[in-house]
Write a protein that holds these residues in place. Sequence first.
Motif, short mmCIF file in Angstrom:
data_model
loop_
_atom_site.label_atom_id
_atom_site.label_comp_id
_atom_site.label_asym_id
_atom_site.label_seq_id
_atom_site.Cartn_x
_atom_site.Cartn_y
_atom_site.Cartn_z
N GLU A 139 5.40 4.50 2.17
CA GLU A 139 5.80 5.70 2.92
C GLU A 139 6.53 5.31 4.20
O GLU A 139 7.53 5.93 4.57
CB GLU A 139 4.57 6.55 3.25
N THR A 153 0.84 -1.20 0.00
CA THR A 153 0.00 0.00 0.00
C THR A 153 0.88 1.25 0.00
O THR A 153 2.08 1.18 0.31
CB THR A 153 -0.90 0.03 1.25
N ALA A 154 0.28 2.38 -0.32
CA ALA A 154 1.00 3.66 -0.26
C ALA A 154 1.51 3.91 1.16
O ALA A 154 2.64 4.37 1.35
CB ALA A 154 0.09 4.79 -0.72
N GLU A 155 0.71 3.56 2.16
CA GLU A 155 1.13 3.74 3.56
C GLU A 155 2.37 2.90 3.86
O GLU A 155 3.29 3.37 4.54
CB GLU A 155 -0.01 3.32 4.50
#
Length: 106
Positions: free
Chosen positions: A37, A32-34
Amino acid sequence: MSMPANGVPGEAAQTEPARVHAVRTVRFDALTAEELEAWHRLREANPVLDSPYFHPGFARAVHASGRPVTVAVGRDRAGTVRALLPHHRERSLIRPAGWPAADFQG
């Protein structure tokens, strides 16, 4: 005056390191983007991880080359990403992403 958690006035409270509570294993392209990051944040917070081999871009390039990269994502009880381990899975064996050319990292 409030008392620090360690009970000694004037001394910084000792904090326990974050512990991984749950691990999710996923193909690199399903992160996921999370999670991506968090990968960048964890690298920035630890100078030992300042290597191109620990960058998600390296794992992405290896994955795109046709050698699937799987990532173990470790989270604490609050759900915060605390650890990531990119690897190649061969039955019950895992090897570093980019193995055998990149087996000297980590």
